[in-house]
Design an enzyme around this catalytic site. Structure first.
Site, short mmCIF file in Angstrom:
data_model
loop_
_atom_site.label_atom_id
_atom_site.label_comp_id
_atom_site.label_asym_id
_atom_site.label_seq_id
_atom_site.Cartn_x
_atom_site.Cartn_y
_atom_site.Cartn_z
N ASP A 255 0.84 -1.21 0.00
CA ASP A 255 0.00 0.00 0.00
C ASP A 255 0.87 1.26 0.00
OD1 ASP A 255 -2.34 1.61 0.35
OD2 ASP A 255 -3.30 -0.11 1.26
N ASP A 318 -10.27 3.17 -3.37
CA ASP A 318 -11.02 1.96 -2.99
C ASP A 318 -12.42 1.93 -3.61
OD1 ASP A 318 -8.78 1.79 -1.43
OD2 ASP A 318 -9.85 1.38 0.42
C1 GLA Z 1 -6.27 0.84 1.63
C2 GLA Z 1 -6.39 -0.12 0.46
C3 GLA Z 1 -7.44 -1.16 0.76
C4 GLA Z 1 -7.08 -1.92 2.02
C5 GLA Z 1 -6.88 -0.95 3.17
C6 GLA Z 1 -6.31 -1.63 4.39
O1 GLA Z 1 -7.41 1.58 1.80
O2 GLA Z 1 -6.71 0.58 -0.70
O3 GLA Z 1 -7.58 -2.04 -0.32
O4 GLA Z 1 -5.91 -2.66 1.79
O5 GLA Z 1 -5.97 0.09 2.81
O6 GLA Z 1 -6.14 -0.74 5.47
#
Ligand code: GLA
Length: 539
Positions: A255, A318
């Site tokens: 991430d 997301d």
């Molecule tokens: C971000 C990512 C998600 C998930 C969360 C976990 O928002 O985009 O897909 O992995 O972190 O905290």
């Protein structure tokens, strides 16, 4: 059948079947599974020389099914009961193996070429990820149950093999007060990351997942902390990559969160440095670890994700189970980046939000679910199931296991779809396929049923084409001149067009996607055009 066809050759009048104001929902379209065997493996599989191979042959059909393969390179072993191929190949090159599957209802055969070289994920990775199902509530036990469920539901038979832990397997000093299971030292004295007490045995978990022929994945962030506030890999990148390999993990989702606290350099350096670093450390490991870059598409990741060692990269923020997300986030980013997609390099439109997630019991309508799955396959996105597999419902399972639809995502050409026509409340996406046909998605973005129609000349198509409806798995017939279909609100009609004798595209079109450059857009197309391969669209 909910999906009554509105077919016509050349121009003919079309009758809409939905009453005014009514939203027809499609229901289950995937036909009941055939008892005869069907091998759902993509035609090509990538691995690096000398690294362990764990390949589970996806075979649908009624058990008992007897499996066989030939020729088997001497360094590989094939378990004829489980369909799991293991071993390693030291010499780079292409090794084709013909697999057969036989039961009382028939026989299937498929040649799979193992491409031993520097590329992994020759088709988009498919599997399960814990975030949308459990978020911060994930545990080793839940992951073991997820692995069990992948097998029990037969998802592995359709190609879903990754079983990936997302955030919250690490300690979390920010949440420890409320949740003592997340407390305690974040790393051992030697710096090795220390999982939280819900994950007492990370290696044991990976071994368990592997014992089912599946692959194990985990998650980290390049900053000091992950998006959920757990321990990140900052200043421990090599040590973490080595630890993941020692535990036996096959996939890292990496991430961005909190990296902003420590990032330095000008824009490109600022955004790319941690990925080049981790990509290099993963590639040094004695096992193949897929590198899934997750920084939401910043700094045009699709232009450098491959150089950083990534096999896939998120191209949007997301995606939650909301129509605006399904129709805007993944697809718009897919539209911006389709020409970067190729075997081993995938635009990740984010995990699937079909079925029961941690946020809701499924807020998308059935029609919206069809658009979600159809577009993710057209975009050639990784397909990571995001629902609680223990609460799987029949409709969601039918969406996830339609082999003809999945075959679009897994097509070996790896040519992601582009929009090729767009009108008021509808758009058509298309992509060429390895067998010479093209897949088309007719997407209704409007709030009422629409007949989506196009004339072949608009897309530079000549001659007669055979059309097959992929969700219903049935032929629609032969078409010349024009095609149309009545698509209910927010739904997508997914078809393949196969050219019949003498049919094809105008020679000035390299493939069906060249039409992208001919339609008016409201975005920065000049930039996209510069980044794309030379375009030879004709008017
Ligand atoms: C971000 C990512 C998600 C998930 C969360 C976990 O928002 O985009 O897909 O992995 O972190 O905290």
């Amino acid at each position: 059948m909910g999906g009554y066809l509105q077919l016509f050759c050349i121009a003919a009048s079309v009758i809409s079947i939905a009453a005014a104001g009514e939203t027809r929902q499609l229901g289950i379209l995937t036909p009941p599974a055939s008892p005869a065997p069907r091998i759902n493996s993509p035609a090509r599989y990538g691995a690096r020389p000398g690294r362990p191979i764990l390949f589970k042959l996806p075979v649908a059909g009624r058990d008992p099914i007897s499996l066989d393969c030939s020729p088997l390179p001497p360094s590989l072993a094939f378990d004829r009961t489980t369909g799991v191929l293991t071993g390693k190949i030291d010499e780079a090159g292409e090794y084709s193996i013909v697999f057969t599957a036989t039961n009382a209802y028939g026989e299937a055969a498929k040649s799979v070429t193992f491409v031993i070289g520097d590329k992994l994920c020759l088709t988009p990775p498919m599997g399960y990820n814990s975030w949308n199902a459990f978020a911060g509530g994930v545990s080793e036990e839940k992951m073991r149950i997820a692995a069990d469920k992948i097998i029990e539901l037969g998802l592995d038979r359709h190609g879903y093999v990754y079983c990936n832990i997302d955030d919250f397997w690490q300690k979390n000093p920010h949440a420890a007060e409320d949740d003592p299971a997340l407390g305690g030292p974040e790393r051992h004295e030697d710096g090795t990351v220390w999982p939280n007490s819900r994950f007492p045995d990370m290696k044991g978990l990976a071994d368990y997942i592997h014992s089912k022929g599946l692959k194990a994945g985990l998650y980290s962030s390049p900053g000091p902390y992950t998006c959920g506030g757990c321990t990140g890999s900052w200043l421990h990148e090599l040590q973490d990559a080595t630890t993941y390999a020692r535990w036996g993990y096959d996939y890292l989702k990496y991430d961005w969160c909190s990296y902003t606290q420590v990032a330095t350099g000008a824009e490109r350096e600022y955004h790319t440095r941690p990925y080049f670093l981790m990509g290099r450390f993963l590639a040094m490991q004695p096992r193949d670890i897929v590198f899934s870059i997750c920084q939401y598409g910043e700094c045009d990741v699709a232009t450098w994700g491959e150089a950083a060692g990534g096999q896939c990269w998120r191209v949007s923020y997301d995606v939650k189970d909301r129509w605006e997300h399904v129709i805007e986030r993944g697809p718009r980013a897919g539209e911006k980046n389709w020409f970067h997609s190729k075997p081993g390099c995938w635009n990740d439109a984010d995990m699937l939000v079909l079925g029961r997630t941690v946020w809701s019991n499924g807020r998308l309508t059935q029609n919206e679910c069809y658009t979600h799955m159809s577009l993710w396959c057209m975009i050639a996105s990784p397909l990571m199931i995001g629902c609680d597999l223990s609460l799987m419902d029949e409709f969601t399972l039918s969406l996830l296991t339609n082999d003809e639809v999945l075959a679009i995502d897994q097509d070996e050409l790896g040519a992601a779809a582009a929009p090729v026509l767009r009108g008021d409340g509808w758009e058509i996406w298309a992509r060429p396929l390895a067998d010479g046909s093209s897949a088309f998605a007719l997407v209704n973005t409007a709030n009422d049923e629409k007949v989506i129609t196009f004339s072949f000349s608009e897309l530079g198509m000549r001659g007669k084409w055979r059309v097959r409806d992929l969700w219903r798995q049935r032929d629609e017939g032969e078409f010349e001149g024009a095609y149309g279909f009545s698509v209910p609100a927010h739904a997508t009609h997914l078809v393949t067009f196969t050219p019949l004798g003498g049919a094809g595209l105008k020679p000035c079109l390299k493939d069906i996607r060249d039409n992208y450059w001919r339609i008016p857009f409201d975005r920065d197309r000049a930039k996209a055009k510069d980044a794309a391969a030379p375009c030879n669209a004709c008017d």
